[in-house]
Design a protein around this motif. Structure first.
Motif, PDB file in Angstrom:
ATOM      1  N   ILE A 138      -7.460   9.721  28.511  1.00 36.48           N
ATOM      2  CA  ILE A 138      -8.556   9.927  27.574  1.00 36.48           C
ATOM      3  C   ILE A 138      -8.004  10.636  26.344  1.00 36.48           C
ATOM      4  CG2 ILE A 138     -10.775  11.076  27.203  1.00 36.48           C
ATOM      5  CD1 ILE A 138     -11.193  10.908  30.263  1.00 36.48           C
ATOM      6  N   ASP A 139      -8.248  10.057  25.166  1.00 36.41           N
ATOM      7  CA  ASP A 139      -7.825  10.677  23.911  1.00 36.41           C
ATOM      8  C   ASP A 139      -8.799  11.807  23.592  1.00 36.41           C
ATOM      9  OD1 ASP A 139      -7.067  11.395  21.365  1.00 36.41           O
ATOM     10  OD2 ASP A 139      -7.474   9.446  20.472  1.00 36.41           O
ATOM     11  N   THR A 140      -8.307  13.044  23.601  1.00 39.86           N
ATOM     12  CA  THR A 140      -9.166  14.202  23.344  1.00 39.86           C
ATOM     13  C   THR A 140      -8.903  14.820  21.973  1.00 39.86           C
ATOM     14  OG1 THR A 140      -7.588  15.663  24.459  1.00 39.86           O
ATOM     15  CG2 THR A 140      -9.380  14.773  25.800  1.00 39.86           C
ATOM     16  N   SER A 141      -8.103  14.138  21.139  1.00 45.40           N
ATOM     17  CA  SER A 141      -7.719  14.728  19.852  1.00 45.40           C
ATOM     18  C   SER A 141      -8.912  14.904  18.908  1.00 45.40           C
ATOM     19  CB  SER A 141      -6.633  13.886  19.191  1.00 45.40           C
ATOM     20  OG  SER A 141      -7.114  12.583  18.931  1.00 45.40           O
ATOM     21  N   LYS A 142      -9.973  14.125  19.077  1.00 46.46           N
ATOM     22  CA  LYS A 142     -11.133  14.207  18.191  1.00 46.46           C
ATOM     23  C   LYS A 142     -12.227  15.142  18.726  1.00 46.46           C
ATOM     24  CE  LYS A 142      -9.919  10.698  15.357  1.00 46.46           C
ATOM     25  NZ  LYS A 142      -8.485  10.839  15.319  1.00 46.46           N
ATOM     26  N   PHE A 143     -12.039  15.664  19.928  1.00 41.92           N
ATOM     27  CA  PHE A 143     -13.026  16.564  20.518  1.00 41.92           C
ATOM     28  C   PHE A 143     -12.999  17.926  19.834  1.00 41.92           C
ATOM     29  CE2 PHE A 143     -12.841  13.436  23.756  1.00 41.92           C
ATOM     30  CZ  PHE A 143     -13.929  13.603  24.596  1.00 41.92           C
ATOM     31  N   THR A 144     -14.142  18.561  19.724  1.00 39.83           N
ATOM     32  CA  THR A 144     -14.215  19.939  19.263  1.00 39.83           C
ATOM     33  C   THR A 144     -13.681  20.829  20.377  1.00 39.83           C
ATOM     34  OG1 THR A 144     -16.201  19.384  18.025  1.00 39.83           O
ATOM     35  CG2 THR A 144     -15.790  21.719  18.394  1.00 39.83           C
ATOM     36  N   SER A 145     -12.933  21.872  20.018  1.00 38.83           N
ATOM     37  CA  SER A 145     -12.409  22.797  21.030  1.00 38.83           C
ATOM     38  C   SER A 145     -13.554  23.422  21.815  1.00 38.83           C
ATOM     39  CB  SER A 145     -11.599  23.907  20.366  1.00 38.83           C
ATOM     40  OG  SER A 145     -10.467  23.368  19.744  1.00 38.83           O
ATOM     41  N   GLY A 146     -13.347  23.565  23.117  1.00 38.01           N
ATOM     42  CA  GLY A 146     -14.369  24.199  23.933  1.00 38.01           C
ATOM     43  C   GLY A 146     -14.286  23.796  25.386  1.00 38.01           C
ATOM     44  N   ILE A 147     -15.278  24.204  26.139  1.00 39.25           N
ATOM     45  CA  ILE A 147     -15.362  23.902  27.562  1.00 39.25           C
ATOM     46  C   ILE A 147     -16.286  22.701  27.750  1.00 39.25           C
ATOM     47  CG2 ILE A 147     -16.093  24.770  29.826  1.00 39.25           C
ATOM     48  CD1 ILE A 147     -15.449  27.595  28.753  1.00 39.25           C
ATOM     49  N   TYR A 148     -15.847  21.781  28.573  1.00 39.38           N
ATOM     50  CA  TYR A 148     -16.614  20.572  28.870  1.00 39.38           C
ATOM     51  C   TYR A 148     -16.674  20.392  30.385  1.00 39.38           C
ATOM     52  CZ  TYR A 148     -15.977  19.348  23.956  1.00 39.38           C
ATOM     53  OH  TYR A 148     -15.990  19.352  22.587  1.00 39.38           O
ATOM     54  N   ILE A 149     -17.586  19.524  30.804  1.00 39.73           N
ATOM     55  CA  ILE A 149     -17.676  19.150  32.214  1.00 39.73           C
ATOM     56  C   ILE A 149     -17.261  17.690  32.326  1.00 39.73           C
ATOM     57  CG2 ILE A 149     -19.180  18.912  34.237  1.00 39.73           C
ATOM     58  CD1 ILE A 149     -18.920  21.810  33.260  1.00 39.73           C
ATOM     59  N   LEU A 150     -16.255  17.424  33.148  1.00 42.71           N
ATOM     60  CA  LEU A 150     -15.859  16.059  33.424  1.00 42.71           C
ATOM     61  C   LEU A 150     -16.514  15.662  34.738  1.00 42.71           C
ATOM     62  CD1 LEU A 150     -12.559  14.286  32.915  1.00 42.71           C
ATOM     63  CD2 LEU A 150     -13.605  14.161  35.167  1.00 42.71           C
ATOM     64  N   GLN A 151     -17.214  14.540  34.740  1.00 42.93           N
ATOM     65  CA  GLN A 151     -17.898  14.069  35.938  1.00 42.93           C
ATOM     66  C   GLN A 151     -17.375  12.703  36.318  1.00 42.93           C
ATOM     67  OE1 GLN A 151     -22.185  13.913  35.658  1.00 42.93           O
ATOM     68  NE2 GLN A 151     -22.361  12.700  37.517  1.00 42.93           N
ATOM     69  N   LEU A 152     -16.962  12.580  37.573  1.00 38.97           N
ATOM     70  CA  LEU A 152     -16.582  11.286  38.142  1.00 38.97           C
ATOM     71  C   LEU A 152     -17.420  11.115  39.394  1.00 38.97           C
ATOM     72  CD1 LEU A 152     -14.939   8.719  38.471  1.00 38.97           C
ATOM     73  CD2 LEU A 152     -13.103  10.073  39.482  1.00 38.97           C
ATOM     74  N   ASN A 153     -18.345  10.162  39.341  1.00 39.55           N
ATOM     75  CA  ASN A 153     -19.324   9.958  40.409  1.00 39.55           C
ATOM     76  C   ASN A 153     -20.069  11.265  40.667  1.00 39.55           C
ATOM     77  OD1 ASN A 153     -18.431   7.343  40.359  1.00 39.55           O
ATOM     78  ND2 ASN A 153     -17.162   7.529  42.161  1.00 39.55           N
ATOM     79  N   GLU A 154     -19.939  11.868  41.841  1.00 41.24           N
ATOM     80  CA  GLU A 154     -20.706  13.079  42.152  1.00 41.24           C
ATOM     81  C   GLU A 154     -19.921  14.369  41.913  1.00 41.24           C
ATOM     82  OE1 GLU A 154     -23.967  12.698  42.978  1.00 41.24           O
ATOM     83  OE2 GLU A 154     -23.531  10.581  42.649  1.00 41.24           O
ATOM     84  N   ILE A 155     -18.681  14.256  41.473  1.00 43.35           N
ATOM     85  CA  ILE A 155     -17.814  15.432  41.314  1.00 43.35           C
ATOM     86  C   ILE A 155     -17.839  15.896  39.858  1.00 43.35           C
ATOM     87  CG2 ILE A 155     -15.440  16.295  41.527  1.00 43.35           C
ATOM     88  CD1 ILE A 155     -16.756  15.608  44.207  1.00 43.35           C
ATOM     89  N   ASN A 156     -18.067  17.198  39.665  1.00 42.80           N
ATOM     90  CA  ASN A 156     -18.044  17.804  38.336  1.00 42.80           C
ATOM     91  C   ASN A 156     -16.918  18.825  38.277  1.00 42.80           C
ATOM     92  OD1 ASN A 156     -20.541  16.737  37.014  1.00 42.80           O
ATOM     93  ND2 ASN A 156     -21.446  17.607  38.842  1.00 42.80           N
ATOM     94  N   THR A 157     -16.123  18.777  37.211  1.00 40.52           N
ATOM     95  CA  THR A 157     -15.007  19.688  37.027  1.00 40.52           C
ATOM     96  C   THR A 157     -15.020  20.224  35.614  1.00 40.52           C
ATOM     97  OG1 THR A 157     -13.687  18.334  38.542  1.00 40.52           O
ATOM     98  CG2 THR A 157     -12.493  19.883  37.170  1.00 40.52           C
ATOM     99  N   LYS A 158     -14.789  21.530  35.459  1.00 45.91           N
ATOM    100  CA  LYS A 158     -14.705  22.105  34.115  1.00 45.91           C
ATOM    101  C   LYS A 158     -13.342  21.810  33.514  1.00 45.91           C
ATOM    102  CE  LYS A 158     -17.816  26.019  34.197  1.00 45.91           C
ATOM    103  NZ  LYS A 158     -17.950  27.457  34.247  1.00 45.91           N
ATOM    104  N   ILE A 159     -13.355  21.418  32.237  1.00 46.90           N
ATOM    105  CA  ILE A 159     -12.102  21.216  31.509  1.00 46.90           C
ATOM    106  C   ILE A 159     -12.179  21.985  30.197  1.00 46.90           C
ATOM    107  CG2 ILE A 159     -11.471  18.992  32.518  1.00 46.90           C
ATOM    108  CD1 ILE A 159     -12.683  17.651  30.025  1.00 46.90           C
ATOM    109  N   LEU A 160     -11.036  22.372  29.706  1.00 42.37           N
ATOM    110  CA  LEU A 160     -10.946  23.093  28.440  1.00 42.37           C
ATOM    111  C   LEU A 160     -10.167  22.235  27.460  1.00 42.37           C
ATOM    112  CD1 LEU A 160     -11.387  25.680  26.778  1.00 42.37           C
ATOM    113  CD2 LEU A 160      -9.261  26.536  27.734  1.00 42.37           C
ATOM    114  N   ILE A 161     -10.756  21.988  26.288  1.00 42.47           N
ATOM    115  CA  ILE A 161     -10.077  21.223  25.250  1.00 42.47           C
ATOM    116  C   ILE A 161      -9.819  22.156  24.073  1.00 42.47           C
ATOM    117  CG2 ILE A 161     -10.275  19.273  23.646  1.00 42.47           C
ATOM    118  CD1 ILE A 161     -11.942  17.864  25.805  1.00 42.47           C
ATOM    119  N   GLN A 162      -8.565  22.190  23.645  1.00 42.41           N
ATOM    120  CA  GLN A 162      -8.171  23.094  22.567  1.00 42.41           C
ATOM    121  C   GLN A 162      -7.890  22.327  21.291  1.00 42.41           C
ATOM    122  OE1 GLN A 162      -4.862  25.139  24.452  1.00 42.41           O
ATOM    123  NE2 GLN A 162      -6.191  26.861  24.850  1.00 42.41           N
TER     124      GLN A 162
END
Length: 74
Positions: A50-74
């Motif tokens: 996933i290209d994250t270069s255009k994302f604003t810095s911050g904390i996001y939730i990545l969800q795959l089916n029923e699983i949620n995981t916190k990710i940090l994009i800088q």
């Protein structure tokens, strides 16, 4: 109900790209902390880049089916 096998998300924190590795296929959502979907794609193979270069810095939730995981994009 399907469990996610061997879910691996790296690098975390991410700058330019995020790799999602899992034997599970499904829809990958990235949501901001308000729950708004900012990215959505289908995961059809064991590895997804996933290209994250255009994302604003911050904390996001990545969800795959029923699983949620916190990710940090800088």
């Amino acid at each position: 109900h399907e469990t996610i096998s061997n879910l691996l998300i790296y690098p975390n924190p991410a700058t330019d790209k995020l790799v999602v590795e899992s034997n599970t296929k499904g829809i990958v959502y990235i949501k901001n902390l308000l729950g708004k979907i900012v990215y959505k794609t289908k995961k059809n193979s064991s590895s997804l880049n996933i290209d994250t270069s255009k994302f604003t810095s911050g904390i996001y939730i990545l969800q795959l089916n029923e699983i949620n995981t916190k990710i940090l994009i800088q």
